[in-house]
Design a protein around this motif. Sequence first.
Motif, PDB file in Angstrom:
ATOM      1  N   ALA A   1       0.848  -1.192   0.000  1.00 49.74           N
ATOM      2  CA  ALA A   1       0.000   0.000   0.000  1.00 49.74           C
ATOM      3  C   ALA A   1       0.883   1.241   0.000  1.00 49.74           C
ATOM      4  O   ALA A   1       2.077   1.180   0.274  1.00 49.74           O
ATOM      5  N   ASP A   2       0.262   2.355  -0.304  1.00 51.38           N
ATOM      6  CA  ASP A   2       0.925   3.650  -0.369  1.00 51.38           C
ATOM      7  C   ASP A   2       0.763   4.356   0.967  1.00 51.38           C
ATOM      8  O   ASP A   2      -0.363   4.533   1.454  1.00 51.38           O
ATOM      9  N   ALA A   3       1.874   4.765   1.573  1.00 50.65           N
ATOM     10  CA  ALA A   3       1.801   5.486   2.845  1.00 50.65           C
ATOM     11  C   ALA A   3       1.066   6.813   2.708  1.00 50.65           C
ATOM     12  O   ALA A   3       0.640   7.397   3.707  1.00 50.65           O
ATOM     13  N   ALA A   4       0.901   7.294   1.480  1.00 46.81           N
ATOM     14  CA  ALA A   4       0.186   8.541   1.247  1.00 46.81           C
ATOM     15  C   ALA A   4      -1.322   8.336   1.114  1.00 46.81           C
ATOM     16  O   ALA A   4      -2.079   9.308   1.051  1.00 46.81           O
ATOM     17  N   ALA A   5      -1.768   7.083   1.092  1.00 53.25           N
ATOM     18  CA  ALA A   5      -3.201   6.775   0.988  1.00 53.25           C
ATOM     19  C   ALA A   5      -3.423   5.434   1.677  1.00 53.25           C
ATOM     20  O   ALA A   5      -3.601   4.405   1.029  1.00 53.25           O
ATOM     21  N   LEU A   6      -3.403   5.449   2.998  1.00 52.83           N
ATOM     22  CA  LEU A   6      -3.409   4.217   3.773  1.00 52.83           C
ATOM     23  C   LEU A   6      -4.793   3.569   3.829  1.00 52.83           C
ATOM     24  O   LEU A   6      -5.792   4.267   4.027  1.00 52.83           O
ATOM     25  N   PRO A   7      -4.864   2.253   3.691  1.00 55.17           N
ATOM     26  CA  PRO A   7      -6.144   1.544   3.774  1.00 55.17           C
ATOM     27  C   PRO A   7      -6.506   1.242   5.225  1.00 55.17           C
ATOM     28  O   PRO A   7      -6.790   0.105   5.603  1.00 55.17           O
ATOM     29  N   LEU A   8      -6.486   2.292   6.061  1.00 57.05           N
ATOM     30  CA  LEU A   8      -6.720   2.136   7.492  1.00 57.05           C
ATOM     31  C   LEU A   8      -7.750   3.151   7.972  1.00 57.05           C
ATOM     32  O   LEU A   8      -7.853   4.244   7.414  1.00 57.05           O
ATOM     33  N   ARG A   9      -8.471   2.789   9.018  1.00 59.06           N
ATOM     34  CA  ARG A   9      -9.461   3.694   9.593  1.00 59.06           C
ATOM     35  C   ARG A   9      -8.781   4.870  10.272  1.00 59.06           C
ATOM     36  O   ARG A   9      -7.686   4.747  10.817  1.00 59.06           O
ATOM     37  N   SER A  10      -9.459   6.000  10.307  1.00 54.75           N
ATOM     38  CA  SER A  10      -8.955   7.166  11.018  1.00 54.75           C
ATOM     39  C   SER A  10      -8.833   6.856  12.512  1.00 54.75           C
ATOM     40  O   SER A  10      -9.676   6.161  13.081  1.00 54.75           O
ATOM     41  N   GLU A  11      -7.764   7.357  13.125  1.00 52.53           N
ATOM     42  CA  GLU A  11      -7.514   7.242  14.567  1.00 52.53           C
ATOM     43  C   GLU A  11      -7.489   5.787  15.039  1.00 52.53           C
ATOM     44  O   GLU A  11      -7.882   5.478  16.170  1.00 52.53           O
ATOM     45  N   SER A  12      -7.003   4.883  14.170  1.00 53.13           N
ATOM     46  CA  SER A  12      -6.996   3.462  14.523  1.00 53.13           C
ATOM     47  C   SER A  12      -5.667   2.983  15.084  1.00 53.13           C
ATOM     48  O   SER A  12      -5.558   1.837  15.518  1.00 53.13           O
ATOM     49  N   LEU A  13      -4.641   3.860  15.097  1.00 49.92           N
ATOM     50  CA  LEU A  13      -3.310   3.464  15.539  1.00 49.92           C
ATOM     51  C   LEU A  13      -2.840   4.309  16.722  1.00 49.92           C
ATOM     52  O   LEU A  13      -3.311   5.430  16.923  1.00 49.92           O
ATOM     53  N   ASP A  14      -1.870   3.760  17.446  1.00 49.22           N
ATOM     54  CA  ASP A  14      -1.245   4.497  18.540  1.00 49.22           C
ATOM     55  C   ASP A  14       0.044   5.187  18.100  1.00 49.22           C
ATOM     56  O   ASP A  14       0.463   6.168  18.730  1.00 49.22           O
ATOM     57  N   ALA A  15       0.683   4.677  17.051  1.00 46.18           N
ATOM     58  CA  ALA A  15       1.967   5.236  16.645  1.00 46.18           C
ATOM     59  C   ALA A  15       2.296   4.847  15.215  1.00 46.18           C
ATOM     60  O   ALA A  15       1.792   3.850  14.688  1.00 46.18           O
ATOM     61  N   VAL A  16       3.169   5.659  14.615  1.00 43.99           N
ATOM     62  CA  VAL A  16       3.736   5.364  13.291  1.00 43.99           C
ATOM     63  C   VAL A  16       5.250   5.477  13.402  1.00 43.99           C
ATOM     64  O   VAL A  16       5.776   6.452  13.961  1.00 43.99           O
ATOM     65  N   PHE A  17       5.925   4.482  12.875  1.00 37.25           N
ATOM     66  CA  PHE A  17       7.385   4.489  12.761  1.00 37.25           C
ATOM     67  C   PHE A  17       7.702   4.603  11.278  1.00 37.25           C
ATOM     68  O   PHE A  17       7.144   3.869  10.465  1.00 37.25           O
ATOM     69  N   ALA A  18       8.579   5.526  10.914  1.00 40.47           N
ATOM     70  CA  ALA A  18       8.885   5.746   9.491  1.00 40.47           C
ATOM     71  C   ALA A  18      10.395   5.926   9.330  1.00 40.47           C
ATOM     72  O   ALA A  18      10.941   6.975   9.665  1.00 40.47           O
ATOM     73  N   ALA A  19      11.045   4.899   8.832  1.00 39.09           N
ATOM     74  CA  ALA A  19      12.495   4.931   8.639  1.00 39.09           C
ATOM     75  C   ALA A  19      12.806   5.310   7.189  1.00 39.09           C
ATOM     76  O   ALA A  19      12.409   4.600   6.262  1.00 39.09           O
ATOM     77  N   GLY A  20      13.481   6.425   7.016  1.00 42.72           N
ATOM     78  CA  GLY A  20      13.898   6.836   5.677  1.00 42.72           C
ATOM     79  C   GLY A  20      12.764   7.230   4.756  1.00 42.72           C
ATOM     80  O   GLY A  20      12.971   7.396   3.555  1.00 42.72           O
ATOM     81  N   LEU A  21      11.573   7.391   5.288  1.00 42.08           N
ATOM     82  CA  LEU A  21      10.398   7.615   4.445  1.00 42.08           C
ATOM     83  C   LEU A  21      10.299   9.037   3.909  1.00 42.08           C
ATOM     84  O   LEU A  21       9.959   9.251   2.743  1.00 42.08           O
TER      85      LEU A  21
END
Length: 202
Positions: A99-119
């Motif tokens: 998937a594209d990190a710019a258009a995530l197939p995830l619900r809004s406010e569904s996560l506690d954190a995002v880790f992004a290495a080199g993104l």
Amino acid sequence: MRNMSDDHTHVQDFFAARAAHWDSRFPDDGPAYAAAVAELRLREGARVLDAGCGTGRALAPLRDAVGPSGVVLGVDLTPAMLDAAVRAGRGLDGQLLLADAAALPLRSESLDAVFAAGLIAHLPQPGENLRELARVVRPGGTLALFHPIGRAALAARQGRRITPDDLRAEAGLGPLLAGSGWQLTSYVDEDARFLALAVRPI
């Protein structure tokens, strides 16, 4: 003018050509990934996304941080990178999604954190794309922008100079994050690592 699909194709071509040997090029990065994940202070049972996960080097420390009851997702745009993650056995530590990190197939406010290495260097529209990461994180949730070496060391490795418009420069990154739904809370740029932490305001 290059459009979004052109950017995607460029990123996919770049990483597909390097996926099979990516881990062998950077064999000593594991401790730096683990230390950066620890800075997120994830709790047991948390839900976390590795955005632009590549070969999945952050997935094991993320799984260790959230435990068996937590959720670990790894998203990447390049099939070859996800294939390399599976071959390395890292699909056992998290669910891998093409998937594209710019258009995530995830619900809004569904996560506690995002880790992004080199993104961040590969985001075609950084402000808008960081806003998408904010969308899927709950208020009070966190973001880690990480690289296993600092800006100066990376520029030297790539045979270039740091320019004033470098997205990871603190002077520009703070306002960029603020305009994208994040508040910069910590910034480290040294030879051994780059790590910017941000929170989604409550």
